[in-house]
Design a protein around this motif. Structure first.
Motif, PDB file in Angstrom:
ATOM      1  N   THR A  23     -25.445   1.161  16.213  1.00  0.00           N
ATOM      2  CA  THR A  23     -26.819   1.366  15.658  1.00  0.00           C
ATOM      3  C   THR A  23     -26.799   1.400  14.138  1.00  0.00           C
ATOM      4  O   THR A  23     -25.759   1.543  13.668  1.00  0.00           O
ATOM      5  N   PRO A  24     -27.890   0.914  13.578  1.00  0.00           N
ATOM      6  CA  PRO A  24     -27.862   0.748  12.062  1.00  0.00           C
ATOM      7  C   PRO A  24     -27.302   2.184  11.546  1.00  0.00           C
ATOM      8  O   PRO A  24     -26.614   2.441  10.511  1.00  0.00           O
ATOM      9  N   ARG A  25     -27.992   3.366  12.229  1.00  0.00           N
ATOM     10  CA  ARG A  25     -27.544   4.703  11.846  1.00  0.00           C
ATOM     11  C   ARG A  25     -25.975   4.758  12.015  1.00  0.00           C
ATOM     12  O   ARG A  25     -25.526   5.646  11.074  1.00  0.00           O
ATOM     13  N   VAL A  26     -25.453   4.582  13.021  1.00  0.00           N
ATOM     14  CA  VAL A  26     -23.892   4.878  13.207  1.00  0.00           C
ATOM     15  C   VAL A  26     -23.263   3.907  12.314  1.00  0.00           C
ATOM     16  O   VAL A  26     -22.360   4.287  11.460  1.00  0.00           O
ATOM     17  N   THR A  27     -23.425   2.823  12.039  1.00  0.00           N
ATOM     18  CA  THR A  27     -22.896   1.946  11.032  1.00  0.00           C
ATOM     19  C   THR A  27     -23.153   2.696   9.639  1.00  0.00           C
ATOM     20  O   THR A  27     -22.038   2.495   8.841  1.00  0.00           O
ATOM     21  N   ALA A  28     -24.273   3.067   9.214  1.00  0.00           N
ATOM     22  CA  ALA A  28     -24.556   3.772   7.961  1.00  0.00           C
ATOM     23  C   ALA A  28     -23.394   5.105   7.818  1.00  0.00           C
ATOM     24  O   ALA A  28     -22.768   5.330   6.826  1.00  0.00           O
ATOM     25  N   ALA A  29     -23.304   5.604   8.795  1.00  0.00           N
ATOM     26  CA  ALA A  29     -22.516   6.644   8.972  1.00  0.00           C
ATOM     27  C   ALA A  29     -20.959   6.618   8.809  1.00  0.00           C
ATOM     28  O   ALA A  29     -20.166   7.032   7.972  1.00  0.00           O
ATOM     29  N   GLY A  55     -27.883   2.450   3.627  1.00  0.00           N
ATOM     30  CA  GLY A  55     -28.789   2.169   4.581  1.00  0.00           C
ATOM     31  C   GLY A  55     -29.549   0.780   4.031  1.00  0.00           C
ATOM     32  O   GLY A  55     -30.550   0.527   4.402  1.00  0.00           O
TER      33      GLY A  55
END
Length: 57
Positions: A23-29, A55
Motif C-alpha cells: 500500500t502507499p503507506r507501507v511503501t512510504a514506511a 508521500g
C-alpha cells in the motif's frame, strides 16, 4: 477447531496484482527506513526514494 472462512485465491493471469502489504503507506514506511539507513551508512539517497518517504509519490 478449524477456521472455515473462505480464502480468496490470487488470480494467476493478472499481471498487475498487488500484494496486500504494498500500500502507499507501507511503501512510504519502507522508503523512510531506506533514507535512515543511507544516512547512517553515509550513502547518497536517490531523490525518488526521498519523495516516496515524504508521500509525494
Amino acid at each position: 477447531m478449524t477456521d472455515t472462512a473462505p480464502v480468496r485465491a490470487t488470480p494467476s493471469d493478472q499481471g498487475t496484482y498487488r500484494r496486500a502489504a504494498d500500500t502507499p503507506r507501507v511503501t512510504a514506511a519502507k522508503a523512510r527506513l531506506r533514507v535512515a539507513l543511507d544516512q547512517q551508512l553515509g550513502r547518497p539517497t536517490p531523490q525518488s526514494v526521498k519523495d516516496a518517504a515524504e508521500g509525494k509519490r
